[in-house]
Design an enzyme around this catalytic site. Structure first.
Site, mmCIF file in Angstrom:
data_model
loop_
_atom_site.group_PDB
_atom_site.id
_atom_site.type_symbol
_atom_site.label_atom_id
_atom_site.label_comp_id
_atom_site.label_asym_id
_atom_site.label_seq_id
_atom_site.Cartn_x
_atom_site.Cartn_y
_atom_site.Cartn_z
ATOM 1 N N THR A 70 -18.267 -6.950 11.631
ATOM 2 C CA THR A 70 -19.577 -6.094 11.528
ATOM 3 C C THR A 70 -20.481 -6.959 12.425
ATOM 4 O O THR A 70 -20.999 -6.219 13.330
ATOM 5 C CB THR A 70 -19.935 -5.907 10.146
ATOM 6 N N THR A 163 -9.275 -3.822 8.008
ATOM 7 C CA THR A 163 -8.738 -5.145 7.340
ATOM 8 C C THR A 163 -7.114 -4.861 7.030
ATOM 9 O O THR A 163 -6.482 -5.588 6.478
ATOM 10 C CB THR A 163 -9.459 -5.188 6.077
ATOM 11 N N ARG A 222 -18.641 -15.277 4.962
ATOM 12 C CA ARG A 222 -19.280 -14.606 3.892
ATOM 13 C C ARG A 222 -19.408 -15.247 2.813
ATOM 14 O O ARG A 222 -20.502 -15.342 1.968
ATOM 15 C CB ARG A 222 -18.703 -13.249 3.721
#
Length: 349
Positions: A70, A163, A222
């Site tokens: 993203t 993914t 993340r």
């Protein structure tokens, strides 16, 4: 004044976490840490398009969650000086949903579709024509009286993220001019991620504490950013606010993240596999029932890292614990551990 209820407080906390994650996102390719091959390739694609004065080819970013797909999509728009429209595959249930979004794009805009492999078939078929010819056919009416009206749309760049690249249909995959395969991060790259995030958030982290967070982050930025924020919470409440090695280790023990980055669910899967099923092989559905989770959660959330860490093996007969799994749980592996073949009977399914 009315006090907020628990649901409202939870929503506010989640919005706060999302705001922090947005703040930590890099804005330019030069700020993006890791993925050197993808960055170099993407930089060539974007610079070439800028010099020719045309929108770049459509971009597909593939890889596990949390690696920066993203962020790269937003960077593509920022580098081009273009607006970005964001949606997801599951949100595009009908062709009309996609047609409305495409018709509102201005020339050079970037359309980002996350989890593009989950897009509905009618919308996907409309996307073929839009990606190639920058037009869509809108069907008006039903039955024999239905008519197709061609609608021109402005040239745009589609950035798709997935993914599960294997779940994409061939015709859709072939329409992307560039495919970037995202890889898990090395520990030194994650240390750069943690240092950058700590600077933005104003957190004091010493090198040892930074390295410990990176080492337990499962190769995923993340997760590194999330662990940094949780260790910060611990440091502010139970220490002097500075993140050291001792503080990091104590904090991650509280949050059930062990020295290899395994969390409670990971250890539950390994423990069930070893203690309940003798190390396997066992079917994923049975394993999921044993830990009280959905099979897709075990298969998509836990297994990729456990396989990469060398603790679990996928075999034709089911999941098998490796000697490293037994050792991590403090148990002695049986003599035949790790020696299995297709003839080994599976425990349920």
């Amino acid at each position: 004044m009315t006090e907020p209820d628990d649901e409202t407080l939870s929503a506010l906390a989640q919005n706060g976490e999302r705001d922090v994650e947005t703040t930590l996102r890099p804005r330019k390719l030069a700020e993006f840490v890791g993925q050197p091959r993808v960055r170099e390739q993407l930089e060539l694609v974007l610079e070439s398009a800028r010099r020719r004065g045309v929108p770049p080819d459509h971009v597909l970013l593939s890889g596990p969650p949390g690696l920066g797909k993203t962020s790269l999509a937003m960077i593509v728009a920022a580098e081009l000086g273009a607006a970005i429209r964001i949606t997801s595959g599951p949100a595009l249930e009908r062709a009309g949903d996609l047609a409305a979004m495409l018709s509102n794009l201005a020339e050079g805009d970037v359309l980002f579709i996350d989890e593009i492999h989950r897009i509905a078939r009618p919308a996907e078929e409309m996307l073929y024509l839009a990606m190639e010819d920058f037009r869509v056919d809108v069907v008006v009416g039903k039955g024999p009286g239905a008519t197709s009206i061609p609608l021109e749309i402005a040239p745009f760049t589609l950035v798709g993220a997935t993914t599960r690249s294997g779940a994409l249909t061939g015709p859709l995959r072939d329409r992307f001019g560039f495919t970037g395969q995202m890889e898990f991060y090395a520990d030194d790259e994650l240390e750069q991620v943690v240092r950058r995030a700590s600077t933005i958030l104003g957190i004091e982290v010493d090198p040892a504490g930074c390295g410990e967070i990176a080492r337990r982050s499962r190769g995923t930025p993340r997760i590194a950013n999330r662990l940094l924020r949780r260790v910060r919470d611990y440091a502010e409440v139970r220490a002097d606010g500075r993140i050291t090695l001792d503080v990091t280790q104590a904090a991650l023990q509280v949050y059930d993240v062990d020295e290899l980055g395994l969390d409670r669910l990971d250890r539950a899967v390994l423990s069930a596999l070893v203690r309940s099923f003798g190390g396997g092989p066992v079917g994923v559905s049975t394993l999921a029932v044993a830990v009280g989770e959905e099979p897709t959660t075990v298969e998509e959330v836990c297994e990729p890292y456990l396989v990469r860490a060398g603790m679990l093996a996928r075999t034709p007969r089911g999941r098998v614990a490796t000697p490293a799994a037994w050792e991590h749980l403090g148990l002695r592996a049986p003599d035949d551990c790790g020696r299995f073949d297709a003839a080994t009977p599976s425990l349920f399914d």
